[in-house]
Design an enzyme around this catalytic site. Structure first.
Site, PDB file in Angstrom:
ATOM      1  N   ARG A  58       0.828  -1.217   0.000  1.00  0.00           N
ATOM      2  CA  ARG A  58       0.000   0.000   0.000  1.00  0.00           C
ATOM      3  C   ARG A  58       0.861   1.265   0.000  1.00  0.00           C
ATOM      4  NH1 ARG A  58      -3.617   2.621   4.403  1.00  0.00           N
ATOM      5  NH2 ARG A  58      -5.229   3.644   3.162  1.00  0.00           N
ATOM      6  N   HIS A  62       0.427   4.375  -2.567  1.00  0.00           N
ATOM      7  CA  HIS A  62       0.203   5.761  -2.116  1.00  0.00           C
ATOM      8  C   HIS A  62       1.365   6.676  -2.495  1.00  0.00           C
ATOM      9  CE1 HIS A  62      -3.377   5.262   0.834  1.00  0.00           C
ATOM     10  NE2 HIS A  62      -3.458   4.416  -0.157  1.00  0.00           N
ATOM     11  N   VAL A  66       0.681   9.910  -6.052  1.00  0.00           N
ATOM     12  CA  VAL A  66       0.834  11.325  -5.703  1.00  0.00           C
ATOM     13  C   VAL A  66       2.180  11.811  -6.240  1.00  0.00           C
ATOM     14  CG1 VAL A  66       0.834  12.975  -3.808  1.00  0.00           C
ATOM     15  CG2 VAL A  66      -0.534  10.895  -3.627  1.00  0.00           C
ATOM     16  N   SER A  72       7.874  10.388  -2.251  1.00  0.00           N
ATOM     17  CA  SER A  72       7.380  11.577  -1.534  1.00  0.00           C
ATOM     18  C   SER A  72       6.626  11.182  -0.268  1.00  0.00           C
ATOM     19  CB  SER A  72       6.487  12.431  -2.449  1.00  0.00           C
ATOM     20  OG  SER A  72       5.456  11.656  -2.998  1.00  0.00           O
ATOM     21  N   ASN A  85      -3.845   8.703   4.649  1.00  0.00           N
ATOM     22  CA  ASN A  85      -2.576   8.172   5.157  1.00  0.00           C
ATOM     23  C   ASN A  85      -2.413   8.213   6.676  1.00  0.00           C
ATOM     24  OD1 ASN A  85      -1.824   7.740   2.523  1.00  0.00           O
ATOM     25  ND2 ASN A  85      -0.640   9.638   2.329  1.00  0.00           N
ATOM     26  N   PRO A 154      -7.896   7.522  -4.045  1.00  0.00           N
ATOM     27  CA  PRO A 154      -9.346   7.274  -3.998  1.00  0.00           C
ATOM     28  C   PRO A 154      -9.810   6.880  -2.591  1.00  0.00           C
ATOM     29  CG  PRO A 154      -8.180   5.458  -5.069  1.00  0.00           C
ATOM     30  CD  PRO A 154      -7.171   6.537  -4.841  1.00  0.00           C
ATOM     31  N   HIS A 184      -6.383  -5.971  -2.325  1.00  0.00           N
ATOM     32  CA  HIS A 184      -7.164  -6.154  -1.095  1.00  0.00           C
ATOM     33  C   HIS A 184      -7.423  -7.623  -0.792  1.00  0.00           C
ATOM     34  CE1 HIS A 184      -8.786  -1.714  -1.162  1.00  0.00           C
ATOM     35  NE2 HIS A 184      -7.492  -1.788  -0.945  1.00  0.00           N
ATOM     36  N   THR A 185      -6.662  -8.503  -1.389  1.00  0.00           N
ATOM     37  CA  THR A 185      -6.651  -9.917  -1.003  1.00  0.00           C
ATOM     38  C   THR A 185      -5.772 -10.117   0.234  1.00  0.00           C
ATOM     39  OG1 THR A 185      -6.153 -12.166  -1.750  1.00  0.00           O
ATOM     40  CG2 THR A 185      -4.725 -10.467  -2.596  1.00  0.00           C
ATOM     41  N   ASP A 231      -9.722  -9.440   3.080  1.00  0.00           N
ATOM     42  CA  ASP A 231     -10.125 -10.710   2.464  1.00  0.00           C
ATOM     43  C   ASP A 231     -10.544 -11.650   3.581  1.00  0.00           C
ATOM     44  OD1 ASP A 231     -10.289 -13.264   1.445  1.00  0.00           O
ATOM     45  OD2 ASP A 231      -8.339 -13.234   0.432  1.00  0.00           O
ATOM     46  N   THR A 234      -8.955 -15.741   2.880  1.00  0.00           N
ATOM     47  CA  THR A 234      -7.516 -16.086   2.992  1.00  0.00           C
ATOM     48  C   THR A 234      -6.703 -14.799   3.183  1.00  0.00           C
ATOM     49  OG1 THR A 234      -7.347 -16.013   0.564  1.00  0.00           O
ATOM     50  CG2 THR A 234      -7.663 -18.194   1.548  1.00  0.00           C
ATOM     51  N   ASP A 239      -3.813 -14.253  -3.240  1.00  0.00           N
ATOM     52  CA  ASP A 239      -4.485 -15.134  -4.198  1.00  0.00           C
ATOM     53  C   ASP A 239      -5.669 -14.394  -4.827  1.00  0.00           C
ATOM     54  OD1 ASP A 239      -6.377 -14.975  -2.197  1.00  0.00           O
ATOM     55  OD2 ASP A 239      -6.004 -16.991  -1.420  1.00  0.00           O
TER      56      ASP A 239
HETATM   57  C1  HEM Z   1      -9.492   1.078  -5.766  1.00  0.00           C
HETATM   58  C2  HEM Z   1      -9.301   2.078  -4.941  1.00  0.00           C
HETATM   59  C3  HEM Z   1      -8.811   1.845  -3.542  1.00  0.00           C
HETATM   60  C4  HEM Z   1      -9.395   2.294  -2.406  1.00  0.00           C
HETATM   61  C5  HEM Z   1     -10.649   3.136  -2.295  1.00  0.00           C
HETATM   62  C6  HEM Z   1      -8.605   1.800  -1.305  1.00  0.00           C
HETATM   63  C7  HEM Z   1      -8.875   2.051   0.025  1.00  0.00           C
HETATM   64  C8  HEM Z   1      -8.250   1.413   1.074  1.00  0.00           C
HETATM   65  C9  HEM Z   1      -8.618   1.584   2.452  1.00  0.00           C
HETATM   66  C10 HEM Z   1      -9.688   2.513   2.988  1.00  0.00           C
HETATM   67  C11 HEM Z   1      -7.834   0.757   3.179  1.00  0.00           C
HETATM   68  C12 HEM Z   1      -7.855   0.563   4.703  1.00  0.00           C
HETATM   69  C13 HEM Z   1      -7.038   1.653   5.384  1.00  0.00           C
HETATM   70  C14 HEM Z   1      -7.284   1.701   6.874  1.00  0.00           C
HETATM   71  O1  HEM Z   1      -8.410   1.430   7.289  1.00  0.00           O
HETATM   72  O2  HEM Z   1      -6.334   2.030   7.621  1.00  0.00           O
HETATM   73  C15 HEM Z   1      -6.962   0.072   2.275  1.00  0.00           C
HETATM   74  C16 HEM Z   1      -6.027  -0.861   2.628  1.00  0.00           C
HETATM   75  C17 HEM Z   1      -5.154  -1.447   1.749  1.00  0.00           C
HETATM   76  N1  HEM Z   1      -5.021  -1.143   0.407  1.00  0.00           N
HETATM   77 FE1  HEM Z   1      -6.316  -0.091  -0.693  1.00  0.00          FE
HETATM   78  N2  HEM Z   1      -7.564   1.059  -1.793  1.00  0.00           N
HETATM   79  C18 HEM Z   1      -7.642   1.078  -3.158  1.00  0.00           C
HETATM   80  C19 HEM Z   1      -6.749   0.511  -4.037  1.00  0.00           C
HETATM   81  C20 HEM Z   1      -5.597  -0.127  -3.652  1.00  0.00           C
HETATM   82  C21 HEM Z   1      -4.512  -0.485  -4.530  1.00  0.00           C
HETATM   83  C22 HEM Z   1      -4.440  -0.123  -6.017  1.00  0.00           C
HETATM   84  C23 HEM Z   1      -3.588  -1.130  -3.778  1.00  0.00           C
HETATM   85  C24 HEM Z   1      -2.249  -1.688  -4.186  1.00  0.00           C
HETATM   86  C25 HEM Z   1      -1.964  -2.084  -5.413  1.00  0.00           C
HETATM   87  C26 HEM Z   1      -4.106  -1.208  -2.427  1.00  0.00           C
HETATM   88  C27 HEM Z   1      -3.513  -1.855  -1.386  1.00  0.00           C
HETATM   89  C28 HEM Z   1      -4.024  -1.914  -0.101  1.00  0.00           C
HETATM   90  C29 HEM Z   1      -3.516  -2.798   0.923  1.00  0.00           C
HETATM   91  C30 HEM Z   1      -2.478  -3.871   0.722  1.00  0.00           C
HETATM   92  C31 HEM Z   1      -4.210  -2.489   2.105  1.00  0.00           C
HETATM   93  C32 HEM Z   1      -3.995  -3.095   3.494  1.00  0.00           C
HETATM   94  C33 HEM Z   1      -2.856  -2.332   4.181  1.00  0.00           C
HETATM   95  C34 HEM Z   1      -2.486  -2.829   5.566  1.00  0.00           C
HETATM   96  O3  HEM Z   1      -3.038  -3.815   6.043  1.00  0.00           O
HETATM   97  O4  HEM Z   1      -1.603  -2.170   6.163  1.00  0.00           O
HETATM   98  N3  HEM Z   1      -5.303  -0.565  -2.389  1.00  0.00           N
HETATM   99  N4  HEM Z   1      -7.235   0.502   0.997  1.00  0.00           N
END
Ligand code: HEM
Length: 313
Positions: A58, A62, A66, A72, A85, A154, A184-185, A231, A234, A239
């Site tokens: 993530r 991020h 940007v 950055s 963030n 987003p 988000h898997t 997810d 799993t 996956d």
């Molecule tokens: C499609 C638009 C997306 C939205 C609206 C979004 C939003 C979010 C939100 C709200 C969280 C939880 C943050 C929290 O509650 O602290 C999250 C977690 C996460 N996002 Fe996304 N995300 C998006 C796309 C992506 C993309 C493109 C990736 C990477 C290629 C990604 C990777 C992750 C990962 C791996 C987590 C878990 C992080 C952790 O456990 O520390 N996301 N995302």
């Protein structure tokens, strides 16, 4: 052509020209052990805490969304204070410690932006996901942009039109966007980011909603930061289960579930394909990640190679 589309085309051309200067062999002579060092540090960090793979992936997203993949997001303060963030991004200490190791091996050679890009790939691999070759040679910014982080990342309440626009602005196709959402898997989200979905949405599996409510009470302010796995099936495997979850209305975030309606929504076919064909997901994810890593990098003599990722030299 409208001037806004002209400038979008120009921006894309510039991004392609800059990424053409990136190369997978960039550190082969200047820091031959760089990639192995990053890989073993990421593997160790994920073995110590399996959520770390998600957090590093993530961080890279991020960063790149940007002002491009320029590290950055690693500069203290600034972007780190943006709404998506603050109190949410994690893993900075892992990148800092990799940077410290690389500084002792090859002084001021490997950029923080490249470390982050490679660490994202290695995180996916450490959790059983696909691998890909990472073009290298990004340099680090001397600035960060909190307002852009607020505007360009987003939020979880976006619907399909907003998401398509947000990713389209960065040059991604809708298929890329669905594939990248498959990140988000793995990983977790805070109650405040999915509460509405539990209590106010109808396209959610009722057993799934019930199982999450105890740890995410309805009143704003109670349990806001409590975590749930993105997810449900799993959580620590990279996956394609994310897509099967969507098909059973078990997407955690609103922005996840909008990718599958079951009634012929614009991305339903792609979700069906990724749910039934793990190889199709792996290959779409890998190529979209390379594309993400190529977003407006600083190259050549632009920017700098930071000595410490959290501050400019
Ligand atoms: C499609 C638009 C997306 C939205 C609206 C979004 C939003 C979010 C939100 C709200 C969280 C939880 C943050 C929290 O509650 O602290 C999250 C977690 C996460 N996002 Fe996304 N995300 C998006 C796309 C992506 C993309 C493109 C990736 C990477 C290629 C990604 C990777 C992750 C990962 C791996 C987590 C878990 C992080 C952790 O456990 O520390 N996301 N995302």
């Amino acid at each position: 052509m409208a001037s806004s589309s002209l400038s979008a085309v120009l921006l894309l051309c510039l991004a392609v020209a800059a990424s053409a200067q990136l190369s997978p062999t960039f550190y082969d002579t200047t820091c031959p052990n760089a990639l192995a060092t990053i890989k073993s540090a990421v593997t160790a960090a994920v073995n110590k805490e399996n959520r770390m793979g998600a957090s590093l992936l993530r961080l890279h997203f991020h960063d790149c969304f940007v002002q491009g993949c320029d590290a950055s997001v690693l500069l203290s303060g600034m972007e780190q204070n943006a709404i998506p963030n603050v109190m949410s991004l994690r893993g900075f200490e892992v990148i800092d410690s990799i940077k410290a190791q690389l500084e002792t091996m090859c002084k001021q050679t490997v950029s923080c932006a490249d470390i982050l890009t490679v660490a994202a790939r290695d995180s996916v691999v450490a959790l059983g996901g696909p691998s890909w070759t990472v073009p290298l040679g990004r340099r680090d910014s001397t600035n960060a942009n909190e307002a852009a982080a607020n505007n360009e990342l987003p939020p979880p309440f976006f619907d399909l039109v907003n998401l398509t626009q947000s990713f389209g602005d960065k040059g991604f196709t809708v298929t890329d966007m669905v594939a990248l959402s498959g990140a988000h898997t793995i990983g977790q989200a805070q109650c405040q980011n999915f509460r509405d979905r539990l209590y106010n949405e109808t396209n959610i599996n009722s057993g799934f909603a019930t199982s999450l409510k105890a740890n995410c009470p309805q009143p704003t302010g109670s349990g806001d930061r409590n975590l749930a796995n993105l997810d449900v099936s799993t959580p620590y495997s990279f996956d394609n289960a994310y897509y099967s979850n969507l098909k059973s209305q078990k997407g955690l975030l609103h922005s996840d579930q909008v990718l599958f309606t079951g009634t012929g929504g614009g991305t339903d076919n792609t979700v069906n394909n990724f749910a039934s064909n793990p190889a199709a997901f792996s290959s779409a994810f890998a190529s979209a990640m390379v594309k993400m890593g190529n977003l407006s990098p600083l190259t050549g003599s632009q920017g700098q190679v930071r000595i410490s990722c959290s501050k400019v030299n």
